[in-house]
Design a protein around this motif. Structure first.
Motif, PDB file in Angstrom:
ATOM      1  N   SER A   1     -83.425 -40.306 -84.176  1.00 20.46           N
ATOM      2  CA  SER A   1     -83.297 -41.565 -83.452  1.00 20.46           C
ATOM      3  C   SER A   1     -82.672 -42.607 -84.372  1.00 20.46           C
ATOM      4  O   SER A   1     -82.779 -42.528 -85.596  1.00 20.46           O
ATOM      5  CB  SER A   1     -84.650 -42.041 -82.954  1.00 20.46           C
ATOM      6  N   GLU A   2     -82.039 -43.573 -83.750  1.00 21.78           N
ATOM      7  CA  GLU A   2     -81.360 -44.619 -84.500  1.00 21.78           C
ATOM      8  C   GLU A   2     -82.114 -45.923 -84.280  1.00 21.78           C
ATOM      9  O   GLU A   2     -82.363 -46.326 -83.147  1.00 21.78           O
ATOM     10  CB  GLU A   2     -79.922 -44.748 -84.025  1.00 21.78           C
ATOM     11  N   HIS A   3     -82.472 -46.594 -85.361  1.00 19.67           N
ATOM     12  CA  HIS A   3     -83.183 -47.862 -85.283  1.00 19.67           C
ATOM     13  C   HIS A   3     -82.273 -48.960 -85.814  1.00 19.67           C
ATOM     14  O   HIS A   3     -81.682 -48.835 -86.878  1.00 19.67           O
ATOM     15  CB  HIS A   3     -84.472 -47.796 -86.117  1.00 19.67           C
ATOM     16  N   PHE A   4     -82.174 -50.042 -85.062  1.00 22.80           N
ATOM     17  CA  PHE A   4     -81.351 -51.153 -85.496  1.00 22.80           C
ATOM     18  C   PHE A   4     -81.931 -52.444 -84.937  1.00 22.80           C
ATOM     19  O   PHE A   4     -82.672 -52.427 -83.951  1.00 22.80           O
ATOM     20  CB  PHE A   4     -79.893 -50.979 -85.051  1.00 22.80           C
ATOM     21  N   ALA A   5     -81.616 -53.544 -85.557  1.00 24.31           N
ATOM     22  CA  ALA A   5     -82.063 -54.864 -85.104  1.00 24.31           C
ATOM     23  C   ALA A   5     -81.024 -55.414 -84.139  1.00 24.31           C
ATOM     24  O   ALA A   5     -79.833 -55.481 -84.450  1.00 24.31           O
ATOM     25  CB  ALA A   5     -82.238 -55.787 -86.289  1.00 24.31           C
TER      26      ALA A   5
END
Length: 65
Positions: A52-56
């Protein structure tokens, strides 16, 4: 002269492709009993530990008055 040369070369290329297709002796066949079916629903429901990709996300910013 240029249009005639283009037409002749195109016709020769088409004839060579058709002749190559007609003369090809490929014996590769797919066996009827070897059909494999993929159950996509089972693949989607049983998937575990997918990356999974986490970003703000700063796209919605309140402006101060």
């Amino acid at each position: 002269m240029g249009k005639t040369l283009f037409a002749v070369s195109t016709a020769a290329l088409m004839v060579s492709f058709v002749a190559g297709w007609a003369v090809s002796d490929s014996h590769a066949r797919v066996a009827e009993a070897a059909t494999v079916q993929v159950d996509t629903f089972k693949m989607m429901t049983s998937a575990k530990q997918m990356p999974s990709e986490h970003f703000a996300d700063y796209s919605f910013v309140f402006a101060a008055n």
